[in-house]
Scaffold this active site. Structure first.
Site: not given
Ligand code: NAP
Length: 276
Positions: A63, A67, A86, A149-150, A217
């Site tokens: 996680t 990853k 994962n 995306n931001r 979640y």
């Molecule tokens: P990540 O790789 O860090 O990506 C984060 C994304 O969110 C990027 O696009 C980032 O934009 C954007 N972001 C971050 N902070 C922001 C802000 N303040 N304002 C606007 N955009 C923002 O994270 P990830 O691993 O993809 O995980 C993302 C979410 O999915 C988490 O909440 C995680 O818990 C959830 N998730 C859930 C599952 C599930 O099984 N349900 C599985 C995986 C992940 P930039 O490109 O501009 O930085």
């Protein structure tokens, strides 16, 4: 002989994976399997990989934030793990094999709501690790995809795909008419962060028939999902994806594919845990 599996990441203390896998091992009478959570950072990952070989850990889940970092250690990388793995299995004599079951988990969860990526017009909010795997699956299913995306430049890796549009949040409402599936993949609204959308008024521009998904979640209903409920949209949070991705990973670990009864049992167990 005992078979040891685990989940690695940082932070890891609140991972639900041990609860999910312990339940699945019990349901399938795999009494020799144990599952632990291990705090591993990018710095300690090489030591974990070395120890994993020595300690004969049979497999592990990966996680945040590992990853992508785990990819160079894989001797087999499944196409599903292009943007990160994962699920890693230690295969006797050949090394580490890695998959991503996130997209399969998301799609199975969507299916439970009678929805699919096939031919959908999907708007993704965010383009991080989780989103990239889902975007790639959506492209494979011939969906029209808009990535908001931001940092739009972080979505450039998809710019050669003919059915992909890349946009910024300031233009979001222009991209919502025609959307059939809106997927929130940023950490905005996640428990333990102070991050929130500054406004959710954009949901008023989303067709009422569109389905809304949040990968988060915890909490079960983010402010984003609360607002989508108010605008009358059907929705799901990330719990179904979390359980289904674990079910698919379980199949890589054990050769057994959990079914809907397993899913329902794990979901009920997690909800019971919530109520304690
Ligand atoms: P990540 O790789 O860090 O990506 C984060 C994304 O969110 C990027 O696009 C980032 O934009 C954007 N972001 C971050 N902070 C922001 C802000 N303040 N304002 C606007 N955009 C923002 O994270 P990830 O691993 O993809 O995980 C993302 C979410 O999915 C988490 O909440 C995680 O818990 C959830 N998730 C859930 C599952 C599930 O099984 N349900 C599985 C995986 C992940 P930039 O490109 O501009 O930085």
């Amino acid at each position: 002989m005992e078979k040891h599996y685990c989940v690695i990441g940082d932070p890891i203390a609140h991972s639900l994976s041990p609860a999910i896998y312990t339940r699945l091992f019990a349901r399938h009478h795999l009494d020799n399997c144990i599952y632990t959570r291990e705090r591993v950072t990018k710095e300690t990952l090489p030591a974990f990989i070395a120890a994993c070989r020595e300690k004969r850990i049979c497999g592990f889940n990966v996680t945040m934030p590992l990853k992508e970092a785990v990819l160079p250690y894989l001797t087999y990388r499944d196409p599903s793990a292009t943007f990160g793995a994962n699920t890693v299995v230690q295969e006797v004599g050949t090394g580490l094999a890695g998959w991503s079951t996130d997209a399969a988990g998301f799609e199975e969860s969507l299916k439970m709501h009678g929805r699919s990526l096939h031919g959908a017009h999907v708007v993704f909010l965010g383009c991080g690790g989780a989103a990239r795997t889902l975007i790639s699956a959506a492209i494979d299913k011939a969906a029209a995809v808009t990535i908001v995306n931001r940092t739009p430049a972080h979505a450039r890796l998809f710019s050669d795909s003919p059915k992909v549009t890349i946009a910024s949040f300031s233009d979001l409402t222009d991209h919502l008419p025609g959307c059939t599936l809106l997927v929130q993949t940023t950490p905005l609204g996640m428990a333990g962060t102070a991050l929130q959308y500054s406004s959710l008024d954009f949901l008023a521009a989303l067709p009422r028939t569109a389905f809304v998904a949040d990968l988060i979640y915890s909490p079960a209903k983010t402010a984003f999902l609360e607002a989508a409920a108010k605008t009358g949209h059907e929705m799901m949070n990330g719990l179904g994806m979390l359980i289904w991705q674990a079910c698919y990973a379980f199949e890589h670990f054990t050769g057994i594919r959990p079914d809907k009864d397993d899913f329902n049992d794990v979901a009920a167990a997690l909800h019971a845990g919530d109520e304690k």
